[in-house]
Enzyme design. Structure first.
Site, short mmCIF file in Angstrom:
data_model
loop_
_atom_site.label_atom_id
_atom_site.label_comp_id
_atom_site.label_asym_id
_atom_site.label_seq_id
_atom_site.Cartn_x
_atom_site.Cartn_y
_atom_site.Cartn_z
CB SER A 173 -0.95 0.00 1.03
OG SER A 173 -0.28 -0.46 2.39
CG HIS A 201 -3.71 -0.89 -2.11
ND1 HIS A 201 -4.19 0.42 -1.93
CD2 HIS A 201 -3.46 -1.40 -0.99
CE1 HIS A 201 -4.35 0.82 -0.98
NE2 HIS A 201 -3.72 -0.44 0.02
CE LYS A 232 -7.47 0.25 0.89
NZ LYS A 232 -7.55 1.29 1.75
C1 LIG Z 1 -3.35 -3.45 2.22
C2 LIG Z 1 -4.66 -3.09 2.94
N1 LIG Z 1 -5.28 -3.88 3.50
C3 LIG Z 1 -6.26 -3.72 4.41
C4 LIG Z 1 -6.62 -2.33 4.51
C5 LIG Z 1 -7.95 -2.03 5.18
O1 LIG Z 1 -9.10 -1.83 4.33
P1 LIG Z 1 -10.33 -0.74 4.73
O2 LIG Z 1 -9.53 0.64 4.48
O3 LIG Z 1 -11.41 -1.24 3.69
O4 LIG Z 1 -10.53 -0.93 6.03
C6 LIG Z 1 -5.90 -1.40 3.71
C7 LIG Z 1 -6.51 0.09 3.66
O5 LIG Z 1 -5.90 0.71 4.31
C8 LIG Z 1 -4.82 -1.84 2.80
O6 LIG Z 1 -4.03 -0.81 2.53
#
Ligand SMILES: Cc1ncc(COP(=O)(O)O)c(C=O)c1O
Length: 382
Positions: A173, A201, A232
């Site tokens: 991310s 992502h 996302k």
């Molecule tokens: C790799 C990754 N996993 C999980 C999440 C968490 O997702 P959400 O924002 O839908 O709670 C994010 C987001 O910040 C992320 O970048």
């Protein structure tokens, strides 16, 4: 009255402030169409897509209230099951299960399936929600160097855990690089480990059907747990599991973030469903975005910026110094460009960066404006 706990909290905030590491929630950027938005994860700009919005409104049928209970007690609308069916088909999986967010999915899945006798092998740059899920499970955590297969193999070989899970983000991310999934699957086979991937992502972006890096790498069938988010590229809210029906049943019985939390509102699921259907009908959007990101990266390199190992729509621009990263983000904001500075502890020490999050709303004119601003910054700062 001063209490020791509040004295500590106040002291810690002061320390962060002094180190330029204080976090704050920014004001809404306003609705000026002139601003260049490189701060959201709405990679395919579906939040602004008239067809998706209209279909979401039709599916929601005017229901704006919440689910009114945990999904295990009551499903207010049939949309959650429909969305799970759509996700399972998209991911070519036996089953899917909807969670309230990607965060809730990661903590819910890991807490449910791992025990104190499970060894979990996690990439050092995995998302914080994966680490939190591992902590909740009580499993033994071993972190391998980022994308370093030799380090992963070494840790697996040294482990006496009777059950093993390898877990990795597929697109990282903050770095925008891809995990070597085929190598991870091979390593897992050698060491009798189960594999879990976080496609937050990559969902909607990678693979011929846009279902993620597992699809692009041709190893989807060999990955036991595919987790993703609807927050996302899908531009809605929610997280999900895709995998076997057996694991879905187990999660429904053991995932605390699913069992003990009210389900998502129908209106949110309606948007998710409309967006996922749109993505499935338009699987070429991700490739278009990746081509734009490649061109943007080339121009950053031309200015002498380091974009780390990015190969996707997430383009870091390394600054290293925390205060300078903040200053560059503020400089860009004054030029009408929203791009956040990301600092430790979100990224490792001395790797502060601007995180450019490219979307299909990013036009060639906007790219020219961003590159001009960065060139001006470079000429003023050496
Ligand atoms: C790799 C990754 N996993 C999980 C999440 C968490 O997702 P959400 O924002 O839908 O709670 C994010 C987001 O910040 C992320 O970048």
């Amino acid at each position: 009255m001063s209490l020791p706990i509040f004295d500590r909290i106040s002291r810690e905030l002061d320390e962060r402030r002094a180190l330029h590491l204080l976090r704050a929630i920014p004001e809404p950027p306003g609705t000026s169409p002139k601003r260049i938005d490189l701060a959201t994860n709405s990679y395919l700009a579906l939040h602004d897509n008239a067809a998706v919005t209209a279909e979401a409104g039709r599916l929601a049928a005017g229901v704006a209230y919440g689910n009114l209970a945990s999904r295990l007690i009551r499903n207010t609308s049939p949309l959650a099951r429909e969305l799970e069916g759509e996700l399972a088909q998209w991911k070519n999986a036996g089953a899917a299960l909807l969670f309230n967010s990607g965060y809730a999915a990661n903590i819910g899945i890991l807490q449910a399936i791992a025990t104190r006798s499970t060894g979990i092998f996690a990439d050092r740059l995995n998302h914080a929600s994966i680490i939190d899920g591992i902590r909740l499970s009580g499993a033994k955590l071993a972190r391998y160097r980022h994308n370093d297969m030799a380090d992963l193999a070494r840790l697996l070989a040294a482990s006496a855990a009777p059950e093993k899970i390898i877990v990795t983000d597929t697109v990282f991310s903050m770095d925008g690089d891809r995990a070597p999934l085929a190598d991870i699957v091979e390593c897992a086979k050698k060491h009798n480990a189960c594999v879990m991937v976080d496609e937050a992502h990559a969902t909607g972006i990678l693979g011929a059907n846009g279902s993620g890096l597992a699809e692009e790498s041709g190893v989807a069938a060999a990955i036991d747990i595919r987790m993703g988010t609807l927050s996302k590229a899908v531009a809605g809210l929610g997280g999900f599991f895709a995998g076997s029906a057996l694991l879905r049943d187990y999660l429904v019985n053991h995932s605390r973030s699913l069992i003990y939390s009210t389900g998502l509102p129908a209106s949110v699921i309606a948007f998710d469903l409309a967006a996922v259907r749109y993505l499935r009908a338009n699987p070429q959007l991700g490739a278009t975005l990746l081509a734009r990101a490649a061109s943007f990266r080339d121009k950053l390199h031309g200015l002498g910026f380091d974009t780390l190992a990015s190969t996707t729509q997430i383009v870091p621009c390394l600054v290293s110094d925390d205060a300078e990263a903040l200053a560059l983000s503020a400089f860009l904001a004054r030029r009408g460009i929203d791009a956040p500075a990301v600092r430790p502890p979100t990224v490792p020490p001395h790797t502060a960066r601007i995180r450019f999050s490219l979307t299909l709303a990013f036009t060639p004119d906007q790219e020219t404006a961003v590159i001009a601003a960065l060139a001006d910054w470079k000429s003023g700062h050496g």
